[in-house]
Design an enzyme around this catalytic site. Structure first.
Site, PDB file in Angstrom:
ATOM      1  N   LYS A  31       0.823  -1.212   0.000  1.00  0.00           N
ATOM      2  CA  LYS A  31       0.000   0.000   0.000  1.00  0.00           C
ATOM      3  C   LYS A  31       0.858   1.264   0.000  1.00  0.00           C
ATOM      4  O   LYS A  31       0.579   2.201  -0.735  1.00  0.00           O
ATOM      5  CB  LYS A  31      -0.928   0.031   1.231  1.00  0.00           C
TER       6      LYS A  31
ATOM      7  N   ARG B 192      -9.600   0.517   8.473  1.00  0.00           N
ATOM      8  CA  ARG B 192      -9.117  -0.840   8.703  1.00  0.00           C
ATOM      9  C   ARG B 192     -10.139  -1.680   9.448  1.00  0.00           C
ATOM     10  O   ARG B 192      -9.882  -2.852   9.718  1.00  0.00           O
ATOM     11  CB  ARG B 192      -7.853  -0.754   9.539  1.00  0.00           C
TER      12      ARG B 192
ATOM     13  N   ARG C  62      11.640  -7.663   5.164  1.00  0.00           N
ATOM     14  CA  ARG C  62      11.677  -6.200   5.107  1.00  0.00           C
ATOM     15  C   ARG C  62      12.655  -5.638   6.149  1.00  0.00           C
ATOM     16  O   ARG C  62      12.738  -6.106   7.271  1.00  0.00           O
ATOM     17  CB  ARG C  62      10.264  -5.666   5.398  1.00  0.00           C
TER      18      ARG C  62
ATOM     19  N   ARG D 219      11.452  -3.807  12.094  1.00  0.00           N
ATOM     20  CA  ARG D 219      10.503  -3.127  12.984  1.00  0.00           C
ATOM     21  C   ARG D 219      10.036  -4.088  14.072  1.00  0.00           C
ATOM     22  O   ARG D 219       9.986  -5.288  13.860  1.00  0.00           O
ATOM     23  CB  ARG D 219       9.281  -2.682  12.174  1.00  0.00           C
TER      24      ARG D 219
ATOM     25  N   ARG E 154      -0.641  -9.783  12.969  1.00  0.00           N
ATOM     26  CA  ARG E 154      -1.140  -8.760  12.031  1.00  0.00           C
ATOM     27  C   ARG E 154      -1.976  -9.387  10.929  1.00  0.00           C
ATOM     28  O   ARG E 154      -2.996  -8.827  10.519  1.00  0.00           O
ATOM     29  CB  ARG E 154       0.035  -7.987  11.416  1.00  0.00           C
TER      30      ARG E 154
HETATM   31  P1  ADP Z   1       0.996  -2.507   7.723  1.00  0.00           P
HETATM   32  O1  ADP Z   1      -0.062  -2.144   6.709  1.00  0.00           O
HETATM   33  O2  ADP Z   1       2.245  -3.002   7.099  1.00  0.00           O
HETATM   34  O3  ADP Z   1       0.486  -3.379   8.836  1.00  0.00           O
HETATM   35  P2  ADP Z   1       0.879   0.197   8.830  1.00  0.00           P
HETATM   36  O4  ADP Z   1       2.057   1.076   8.788  1.00  0.00           O
HETATM   37  O5  ADP Z   1      -0.272   0.536   7.989  1.00  0.00           O
HETATM   38  O6  ADP Z   1       1.496  -1.235   8.491  1.00  0.00           O
HETATM   39  O7  ADP Z   1       0.358   0.061  10.329  1.00  0.00           O
HETATM   40  C1  ADP Z   1       1.203  -0.266  11.403  1.00  0.00           C
HETATM   41  C2  ADP Z   1       0.401  -0.449  12.684  1.00  0.00           C
HETATM   42  O8  ADP Z   1      -0.272   0.777  13.016  1.00  0.00           O
HETATM   43  C3  ADP Z   1      -0.733  -1.462  12.592  1.00  0.00           C
HETATM   44  O9  ADP Z   1      -0.278  -2.787  12.846  1.00  0.00           O
HETATM   45  C4  ADP Z   1      -1.683  -0.959  13.671  1.00  0.00           C
HETATM   46  O10 ADP Z   1      -1.233  -1.313  14.959  1.00  0.00           O
HETATM   47  C5  ADP Z   1      -1.562   0.542  13.541  1.00  0.00           C
HETATM   48  N1  ADP Z   1      -2.571   1.112  12.612  1.00  0.00           N
HETATM   49  C6  ADP Z   1      -2.331   1.747  11.436  1.00  0.00           C
HETATM   50  N2  ADP Z   1      -3.469   2.156  10.840  1.00  0.00           N
HETATM   51  C7  ADP Z   1      -4.482   1.767  11.660  1.00  0.00           C
HETATM   52  C8  ADP Z   1      -5.889   1.879  11.603  1.00  0.00           C
HETATM   53  N3  ADP Z   1      -6.525   2.482  10.571  1.00  0.00           N
HETATM   54  N4  ADP Z   1      -6.607   1.337  12.630  1.00  0.00           N
HETATM   55  C9  ADP Z   1      -6.004   0.746  13.674  1.00  0.00           C
HETATM   56  N5  ADP Z   1      -4.682   0.598  13.787  1.00  0.00           N
HETATM   57  C10 ADP Z   1      -3.906   1.107  12.804  1.00  0.00           C
END
Ligand code: ADP
Ligand code: ZN
Length: 215
Positions: free
Chosen positions: A13, A88, A127, A162, A173
């Site tokens: 994304k 999400r 990664r 990370r 996740r």
């Molecule tokens: P990825 O898509 O690789 O999991 P992100 O950078 O989008 O990584 O998100 C990292 C973390 O941030 C998620 O695992 C979650 O804990 C939190 N997060 C991000 N966006 C949201 C969201 N819209 N709702 C709830 N938690 C979120």
């Protein structure tokens, strides 16, 4: 242009959002980036979000909606935006719909980046991220290794995994994605503006999205 990107963690994304941002000159809004920056700066939101993020759990909807209501009102969003990692959950999507109704706008398209699960796991475990907070360049030891092993090409800082890229956090996740986020695919299909694309090569995906937007 208002666009939502859906997809499992590791679907790409962020990469696609970046390409679209440059193409259309509209901001990329990544809740993950906003949260990581809040954690680094140890703000109130950052302190609340940190533990959820480390475990690979979702941050509670109320915190996310607080962030997004502010963000979508910023002047740079008037030309449009790319939402990367938000919504999400179904409640977040419902809230977003209300915010957009209040602003009298709708999204043009919801892109679902579709990647097989074994590929997702391979991508996430390989990664590496630059440890310099001002850089945060992303590498992949398989498909995009740095020129010098373990060091950032751009700034020379050490590369790290990370906290949420340990095997256990990744498993969590993915489970969270299937349970909470995948239902959004059906949600937006019903709204009639879902575009699913096989997300194997980011340049191809980018071109397909641009083509679709021009239809
Ligand atoms: P990825 O898509 O690789 O999991 P992100 O950078 O989008 O990584 O998100 C990292 C973390 O941030 C998620 O695992 C979650 O804990 C939190 N997060 C991000 N966006 C949201 C969201 N819209 N709702 C709830 N938690 C979120
Ligand atoms: Zn760097």
């Amino acid at each position: 242009m208002r666009l939502i990107l859906l997809g499992a963690p590791g679907a790409g994304k962020g990469t696609i959002a970046n390409l679209l941002m440059n193409e259309f000159s509209i901001p990329q809004i990544s809740t993950g980036d906003i949260l990581r920056s809040a954690v680094r700066q140890a703000t109130e939101i950052g302190k609340k979000a940190e533990e959820y993020m480390k475990r690979g759990d979702l941050v509670p909807d109320t915190i996310i909606m607080g962030i997004m209501e502010d963000r979508l009102l910023q002047p740079d969003c008037q030309k449009g935006f790319i939402l990367d990692g938000f919504p999400r959950t179904i409640p977040q999507a419902d809230e977003l719909k209300k915010i957009m109704a209040r602003l009298d706008i709708t999204q043009d398209i919801v892109v679902n980046l579709d990647v097989p699960e074994d590929e997702i796991i391979r991508r996430l475990t390989s990664r590496r991220t630059c440890s310099n907070p001002d850089c945060q360049a992303i590498y992949n030891v398989i498909s995009m290794p740095p020129k010098k092993e373990g060091l950032c090409d751009i700034c020379g800082s050490p590369l790290i995994q990370r906290d949420d890229e340990t095997e256990e956090a990744i498993k969590n996740r993915l489970e969270t994605y299937l349970e909470k986020t995948a239902p959004l695919i059906e949600f937006y299909r019903k709204e009639g503006n879902l575009f699913t694309v096989k997300a194997l090569q980011s340049q191809t995906v980018f071109k397909e999205i641009v083509k679709k937007l021009k239809e």
